[in-house]
Design an enzyme around this catalytic site. Sequence first.
Site, PDB file in Angstrom:
ATOM      1  N   ASN A   7      35.961  31.862  40.081  1.00 61.92           N
ATOM      2  CA  ASN A   7      36.877  32.588  40.962  1.00 61.92           C
ATOM      3  C   ASN A   7      37.425  31.586  41.977  1.00 61.92           C
ATOM      4  O   ASN A   7      36.760  31.246  42.952  1.00 61.92           O
ATOM      5  CB  ASN A   7      36.102  33.725  41.643  1.00 61.92           C
ATOM      6  CG  ASN A   7      36.967  34.523  42.610  1.00 61.92           C
ATOM      7  OD1 ASN A   7      38.126  34.180  42.871  1.00 61.92           O
ATOM      8  ND2 ASN A   7      36.401  35.579  43.149  1.00 61.92           N
ATOM      9  N   ARG A  91      38.790  34.465  37.142  1.00 59.99           N
ATOM     10  CA  ARG A  91      39.475  35.524  37.876  1.00 59.99           C
ATOM     11  C   ARG A  91      40.849  35.002  38.277  1.00 59.99           C
ATOM     12  O   ARG A  91      40.962  33.932  38.888  1.00 59.99           O
ATOM     13  CB  ARG A  91      38.684  35.886  39.130  1.00 59.99           C
ATOM     14  CG  ARG A  91      39.377  36.984  39.905  1.00 59.99           C
ATOM     15  CD  ARG A  91      39.168  36.845  41.374  1.00 59.99           C
ATOM     16  NE  ARG A  91      39.905  37.845  42.105  1.00 59.99           N
ATOM     17  CZ  ARG A  91      40.086  37.800  43.407  1.00 59.99           C
ATOM     18  NH1 ARG A  91      39.565  36.818  44.117  1.00 59.99           N
ATOM     19  NH2 ARG A  91      40.779  38.729  44.021  1.00 59.99           N
ATOM     20  N   HIS A 180      42.476  44.359  43.110  1.00 59.19           N
ATOM     21  CA  HIS A 180      41.076  44.828  42.977  1.00 59.19           C
ATOM     22  C   HIS A 180      40.845  45.557  41.658  1.00 59.19           C
ATOM     23  O   HIS A 180      39.934  46.385  41.549  1.00 59.19           O
ATOM     24  CB  HIS A 180      40.681  45.789  44.118  1.00 59.19           C
ATOM     25  CG  HIS A 180      40.623  45.165  45.477  1.00 59.19           C
ATOM     26  ND1 HIS A 180      41.096  45.809  46.610  1.00 59.19           N
ATOM     27  CD2 HIS A 180      40.172  43.960  45.899  1.00 59.19           C
ATOM     28  CE1 HIS A 180      40.917  45.029  47.662  1.00 59.19           C
ATOM     29  NE2 HIS A 180      40.358  43.903  47.259  1.00 59.19           N
ATOM     30  N   GLY A 210      36.585  46.494  51.493  1.00 55.36           N
ATOM     31  CA  GLY A 210      36.038  45.205  51.937  1.00 55.36           C
ATOM     32  C   GLY A 210      36.912  44.659  53.046  1.00 55.36           C
ATOM     33  O   GLY A 210      37.544  45.433  53.775  1.00 55.36           O
ATOM     34  N   ARG A 241      44.729  43.243  58.220  1.00 57.51           N
ATOM     35  CA  ARG A 241      46.063  43.610  57.713  1.00 57.51           C
ATOM     36  C   ARG A 241      46.460  45.005  58.197  1.00 57.51           C
ATOM     37  O   ARG A 241      45.607  45.888  58.320  1.00 57.51           O
ATOM     38  CB  ARG A 241      46.079  43.610  56.174  1.00 57.51           C
ATOM     39  CG  ARG A 241      45.808  42.261  55.585  1.00 57.51           C
ATOM     40  CD  ARG A 241      45.904  42.303  54.057  1.00 57.51           C
ATOM     41  NE  ARG A 241      45.213  41.162  53.493  1.00 57.51           N
ATOM     42  CZ  ARG A 241      44.523  41.186  52.355  1.00 57.51           C
ATOM     43  NH1 ARG A 241      44.458  42.290  51.649  1.00 57.51           N
ATOM     44  NH2 ARG A 241      43.919  40.115  51.919  1.00 57.51           N
ATOM     45  N   ASP A 283      35.629  42.554  61.663  1.00 59.89           N
ATOM     46  CA  ASP A 283      34.414  43.004  60.989  1.00 59.89           C
ATOM     47  C   ASP A 283      34.040  44.388  61.516  1.00 59.89           C
ATOM     48  O   ASP A 283      33.779  44.561  62.712  1.00 59.89           O
ATOM     49  CB  ASP A 283      33.283  42.001  61.247  1.00 59.89           C
ATOM     50  CG  ASP A 283      32.077  42.282  60.365  1.00 59.89           C
ATOM     51  OD1 ASP A 283      31.628  43.447  60.303  1.00 59.89           O
ATOM     52  OD2 ASP A 283      31.584  41.324  59.746  1.00 59.89           O
ATOM     53  N   ARG A 285      31.441  46.054  61.461  1.00 64.03           N
ATOM     54  CA  ARG A 285      30.163  46.143  62.184  1.00 64.03           C
ATOM     55  C   ARG A 285      30.366  45.909  63.680  1.00 64.03           C
ATOM     56  O   ARG A 285      29.831  46.647  64.513  1.00 64.03           O
ATOM     57  CB  ARG A 285      29.167  45.115  61.654  1.00 64.03           C
ATOM     58  CG  ARG A 285      28.571  45.502  60.332  1.00 64.03           C
ATOM     59  CD  ARG A 285      27.885  44.349  59.698  1.00 64.03           C
ATOM     60  NE  ARG A 285      28.849  43.353  59.222  1.00 64.03           N
ATOM     61  CZ  ARG A 285      28.606  42.470  58.261  1.00 64.03           C
ATOM     62  NH1 ARG A 285      27.418  42.418  57.721  1.00 64.03           N
ATOM     63  NH2 ARG A 285      29.527  41.633  57.871  1.00 64.03           N
ATOM     64  N   GLY A 331      32.048  45.831  50.883  1.00 64.59           N
ATOM     65  CA  GLY A 331      31.273  45.711  52.121  1.00 64.59           C
ATOM     66  C   GLY A 331      31.149  46.991  52.932  1.00 64.59           C
ATOM     67  O   GLY A 331      30.039  47.439  53.247  1.00 64.59           O
ATOM     68  N   GLU A 392      32.655  42.495  40.146  1.00 68.36           N
ATOM     69  CA  GLU A 392      33.846  42.008  39.445  1.00 68.36           C
ATOM     70  C   GLU A 392      33.477  40.908  38.451  1.00 68.36           C
ATOM     71  O   GLU A 392      34.047  40.814  37.363  1.00 68.36           O
ATOM     72  CB  GLU A 392      34.867  41.489  40.464  1.00 68.36           C
ATOM     73  CG  GLU A 392      35.443  42.629  41.295  1.00 68.36           C
ATOM     74  CD  GLU A 392      36.033  42.198  42.625  1.00 68.36           C
ATOM     75  OE1 GLU A 392      37.244  41.962  42.664  1.00 68.36           O
ATOM     76  OE2 GLU A 392      35.297  42.110  43.624  1.00 68.36           O
TER      77      GLU A 392
HETATM   78  P1  ADP Z   1      35.564  40.692  50.853  1.00 68.37           P
HETATM   79  O1  ADP Z   1      36.821  41.485  50.765  1.00 68.37           O
HETATM   80  O2  ADP Z   1      35.688  39.455  51.663  1.00 68.37           O
HETATM   81  O3  ADP Z   1      34.841  40.513  49.524  1.00 68.37           O
HETATM   82  P2  ADP Z   1      33.331  42.426  51.498  1.00 68.37           P
HETATM   83  O4  ADP Z   1      33.463  43.376  50.382  1.00 68.37           O
HETATM   84  O5  ADP Z   1      32.150  41.528  51.524  1.00 68.37           O
HETATM   85  O6  ADP Z   1      34.645  41.601  51.740  1.00 68.37           O
HETATM   86  O7  ADP Z   1      33.343  43.280  52.854  1.00 68.37           O
HETATM   87  C1  ADP Z   1      33.236  42.623  54.079  1.00 68.37           C
HETATM   88  C2  ADP Z   1      33.318  43.638  55.191  1.00 68.37           C
HETATM   89  O8  ADP Z   1      32.338  44.648  54.984  1.00 68.37           O
HETATM   90  C3  ADP Z   1      32.962  43.027  56.530  1.00 68.37           C
HETATM   91  O9  ADP Z   1      34.083  42.500  57.162  1.00 68.37           O
HETATM   92  C4  ADP Z   1      32.436  44.189  57.288  1.00 68.37           C
HETATM   93  O10 ADP Z   1      33.504  44.775  57.985  1.00 68.37           O
HETATM   94  C5  ADP Z   1      31.990  45.180  56.245  1.00 68.37           C
HETATM   95  N1  ADP Z   1      30.553  45.440  56.314  1.00 68.37           N
HETATM   96  C6  ADP Z   1      29.557  44.794  55.682  1.00 68.37           C
HETATM   97  N2  ADP Z   1      28.358  45.339  56.009  1.00 68.37           N
HETATM   98  C7  ADP Z   1      28.605  46.352  56.848  1.00 68.37           C
HETATM   99  C8  ADP Z   1      27.818  47.308  57.539  1.00 68.37           C
HETATM  100  N3  ADP Z   1      26.497  47.334  57.426  1.00 68.37           N
HETATM  101  N4  ADP Z   1      28.454  48.205  58.330  1.00 68.37           N
HETATM  102  C9  ADP Z   1      29.779  48.191  58.459  1.00 68.37           C
HETATM  103  N5  ADP Z   1      30.593  47.332  57.831  1.00 68.37           N
HETATM  104  C10 ADP Z   1      30.025  46.421  57.048  1.00 68.37           C
END
Ligand code: ADP
Length: 404
Positions: A7, A91, A180, A210, A241, A283, A285, A331, A392
């Site tokens: 990837n 990918r 996706h 994500g 975004r 993020d 979180r 995520g 994926e």
């Molecule tokens: P990517 O698109 O980079 O593959 P991911 O699928 O890993 O991203 O998602 C990343 C996002 O998931 C982080 O920016 C965060 O906002 C969110 N995330 C991950 N763990 C948690 C959690 N426990 N609670 C809330 N959001 C989370």
Amino acid sequence: MKILVLNAGSSSLKYQLMDSTTEEVLAKGVVERIGLAGEADHSFDIGGAKGKSSAEIADHECALQAAISVLSCPDGGVIADLSDISAVGHRVVHGGEYFSTSVAIDEDVLAKLDEVSPLAPLHNPAAVTCIRASRTLMPHITQVAAFDTAYHQTIPPEAHHYPLPRNLYDKYKVRRYGFHGNSHRYVAQRSADLVGIPLRDLKIISCHLGNGASIAAIKNGVSVDTSMGFTPLEGLMMGTRTGTIDPAIVTFLMRQENLSPDEIDNLMNKQSGLLGVSGISSDLRDVLDAQDRGDELARLANDMYAYSIKRLVGQYMAILGGLDIIVMTAGVGENSPVMRAAALAGLEHWGIAVDPWRNFEKKETFADGKDGEFKISATGSRVKILVVPTNEELMIARDTKALL
Ligand code: ADP
């Protein structure tokens, strides 16, 4: 049989070596900061042994060589040499209108990838460089391209065209592509397996939440609509975004703030979304924590994020003409019970009810489920709501095996 999944991002290369019979991940790693000033970071997990290294890595070919030397390291490596690799799956973000499935790569495929590169200028050139390097290193094995866009090529014309003058579609192929695809395809199939109903008999809304986020409406196993469009900017509000906004805002801000196309592009892709509204972080979180501390802009950002999911769920129920499953992944979808609950709150009238205990405690697992797969819908909820970690790479490895 061992399949290598690659990837390539604009300055990164992620890799996984998979046993295609057991679908076990034998090794994985990521090389970051390829071609940038200073040293690249390479972190890997080879059969459970984790490691890190740093070195100057000029391009994707060097990154691939670094990956292979780790995979074949005499001390604990998982292959003796390159001949242990049976096939490579790549990918590729954009397949334009050319590819509606994964394909075995030949010169004709490479020429088409070059042709569609303007549609994904940050991603496709890196993938093409990586494919060429991989073909040079392993010329005798099948190499497969698996596209983010391919799954959505089934979206019908009324949903994939934009109401622009027709000549712009003819000239530039401006239309909805969606992204996706490998993730939506994986979680849809996995959801069907988990509930024990054939995919062809199901109406599914798949939410990939994500850093980038998109929703797909899946009917009888095919994608009939998705929220990302010509680019991954459309649709849901995301980490940085905007998602969908009134397009006239773009020209208004360009005039008012005297912004160039690149500057407005950067503003909408990198400075907006959760980060832009909260002023805190992209993020979720961090933004949820800030809301807990009483930050009102964080609350607004989280409310907007949930609202943008709910709005699309409503749209897609109408488009699907009913609904059997909502599946959450990536995520946020996999890890945030708070956002899952907020996004699906108040939809009981439509047969969608989240069970708070199941959502927060993750206890309603499946007899033959994998780690992280569980159900969060309440008993009596007509629509089943599932959480399924995406995979994926596995989808790419399966397609690669099928094309051997
Ligand atoms: P990517 O698109 O980079 O593959 P991911 O699928 O890993 O991203 O998602 C990343 C996002 O998931 C982080 O920016 C965060 O906002 C969110 N995330 C991950 N763990 C948690 C959690 N426990 N609670 C809330 N959001 C989370």
